[in-house]
Scaffold this active site. Sequence first.
Site, PDB file in Angstrom:
ATOM      1  N   TYR A  56       0.817  -1.219   0.000  1.00  8.95           N
ATOM      2  CA  TYR A  56       0.000   0.000   0.000  1.00  8.95           C
ATOM      3  C   TYR A  56       0.849   1.267   0.000  1.00  8.95           C
ATOM      4  O   TYR A  56       0.400   2.308   0.470  1.00  8.95           O
ATOM      5  CB  TYR A  56      -0.953  -0.023   1.198  1.00  8.95           C
ATOM      6  N   HIS A 122      -9.173  -7.666  -2.248  1.00  6.09           N
ATOM      7  CA  HIS A 122      -8.306  -6.819  -3.069  1.00  6.09           C
ATOM      8  C   HIS A 122      -8.149  -7.448  -4.450  1.00  6.09           C
ATOM      9  O   HIS A 122      -8.078  -8.672  -4.562  1.00  6.09           O
ATOM     10  CB  HIS A 122      -6.910  -6.699  -2.433  1.00  6.09           C
ATOM     11  N   GLU A 133       2.454  -8.370  -7.723  1.00  4.03           N
ATOM     12  CA  GLU A 133       1.829  -8.753  -6.444  1.00  4.03           C
ATOM     13  C   GLU A 133       1.803 -10.272  -6.272  1.00  4.03           C
ATOM     14  O   GLU A 133       2.002 -10.776  -5.164  1.00  4.03           O
ATOM     15  CB  GLU A 133       0.420  -8.150  -6.358  1.00  4.03           C
TER      16      GLU A 133
HETATM   17  P1  RTP Z   1      -7.699  -2.645  -3.208  1.00  3.79           P
HETATM   18  O1  RTP Z   1      -6.319  -2.134  -3.534  1.00  3.79           O
HETATM   19  O2  RTP Z   1      -7.834  -3.162  -1.813  1.00  3.79           O
HETATM   20  O3  RTP Z   1      -8.259  -3.559  -4.243  1.00  3.79           O
HETATM   21  O4  RTP Z   1      -8.657  -1.393  -3.195  1.00  3.79           O
HETATM   22  P2  RTP Z   1      -8.932  -0.307  -4.301  1.00  3.79           P
HETATM   23  O5  RTP Z   1      -7.933  -0.363  -5.405  1.00  3.79           O
HETATM   24  O6  RTP Z   1     -10.372  -0.440  -4.621  1.00  3.79           O
HETATM   25  O7  RTP Z   1      -8.730   1.037  -3.451  1.00  3.79           O
HETATM   26  P3  RTP Z   1      -7.418   1.893  -3.091  1.00  3.79           P
HETATM   27  O8  RTP Z   1      -7.771   3.321  -3.289  1.00  3.79           O
HETATM   28  O9  RTP Z   1      -6.183   1.355  -3.746  1.00  3.79           O
HETATM   29  O10 RTP Z   1      -7.321   1.652  -1.523  1.00  3.79           O
HETATM   30  C1  RTP Z   1      -6.766   0.478  -1.036  1.00  3.79           C
HETATM   31  C2  RTP Z   1      -7.506   0.063   0.207  1.00  3.79           C
HETATM   32  O11 RTP Z   1      -7.320   1.024   1.230  1.00  3.79           O
HETATM   33  C3  RTP Z   1      -8.480   1.079   2.055  1.00  3.79           C
HETATM   34  N1  RTP Z   1      -9.001   2.433   2.060  1.00  3.79           N
HETATM   35  N2  RTP Z   1      -9.506   2.999   3.134  1.00  3.79           N
HETATM   36  N3  RTP Z   1     -10.659   4.888   4.945  1.00  3.79           N
HETATM   37  C4  RTP Z   1     -10.540   5.191   3.673  1.00  3.79           C
HETATM   38  O12 RTP Z   1     -10.945   6.231   3.250  1.00  3.79           O
HETATM   39  C5  RTP Z   1      -9.912   4.226   2.766  1.00  3.79           C
HETATM   40  N4  RTP Z   1      -9.671   4.410   1.481  1.00  3.79           N
HETATM   41  C6  RTP Z   1      -9.092   3.271   1.028  1.00  3.79           C
HETATM   42  C7  RTP Z   1      -9.484   0.096   1.491  1.00  3.79           C
HETATM   43  O13 RTP Z   1      -9.353  -1.148   2.174  1.00  3.79           O
HETATM   44  C8  RTP Z   1      -9.027  -0.032   0.050  1.00  3.79           C
HETATM   45  O14 RTP Z   1      -9.460  -1.260  -0.511  1.00  3.79           O
END
Ligand code: RTP
Length: 156
Positions: A56, A122, A133
């Site tokens: 992350y 994810h 990954e």
């Molecule tokens: P992922 O990588 O888990 O598939 O998720 P994603 O691309 O849909 O979203 P991303 O923006 O890359 O964010 C990764 C993970 O971080 C957590 N998150 N929390 N509290 C918040 O505002 C927030 N925003 C993101 C989520 O677990 C997200 O899946």
Amino acid sequence: GRIVASSVEQTYIMIKPDGVQRGLVGEIISRFEKKGFLLKGLKLFQCPKDLAQEHYKDLKDKPFFPKLIDYITSGPVVCMAWEGDGVVASARKLIGATNPLQAEPGTIRGDLAIQTGRNVVHGSDSPDNGKREIGKFCNSPVRCLSALQPILLQHN
Ligand code: RTP
């Protein structure tokens, strides 16, 4: 005829600790199986802090970053490599929007989750990241097959 080189696309799918603890592993795997993708690798794994921080790293300046690292390292995750034409984008569609309240019904997050910080799964966002990954998570040694922490379910 001419032989066209093809490298079949793969994506990294990870069932996050809440998905494992809530007993959603079978349900989530089933959706990718029913769609028609091929499961190429799978393991139960406790993600160490350094790997979570690297995974992350693009979010390291966000206010929720420490909580995100605590969440993803809080219990076992299921690491999977899935294969098929267009699997990266298709898996993102099957998973749904990051915020489960915005995810369409019929998607994994739309059907199974209500919080962004507990969004069960994810999926890689590009074929390059899929490869990277899978290398990091699926080909790394199993460091810990810990027993499930009974956070949400109590089994005696
Ligand atoms: P992922 O990588 O888990 O598939 O998720 P994603 O691309 O849909 O979203 P991303 O923006 O890359 O964010 C990764 C993970 O971080 C957590 N998150 N929390 N509290 C918040 O505002 C927030 N925003 C993101 C989520 O677990 C997200 O899946």
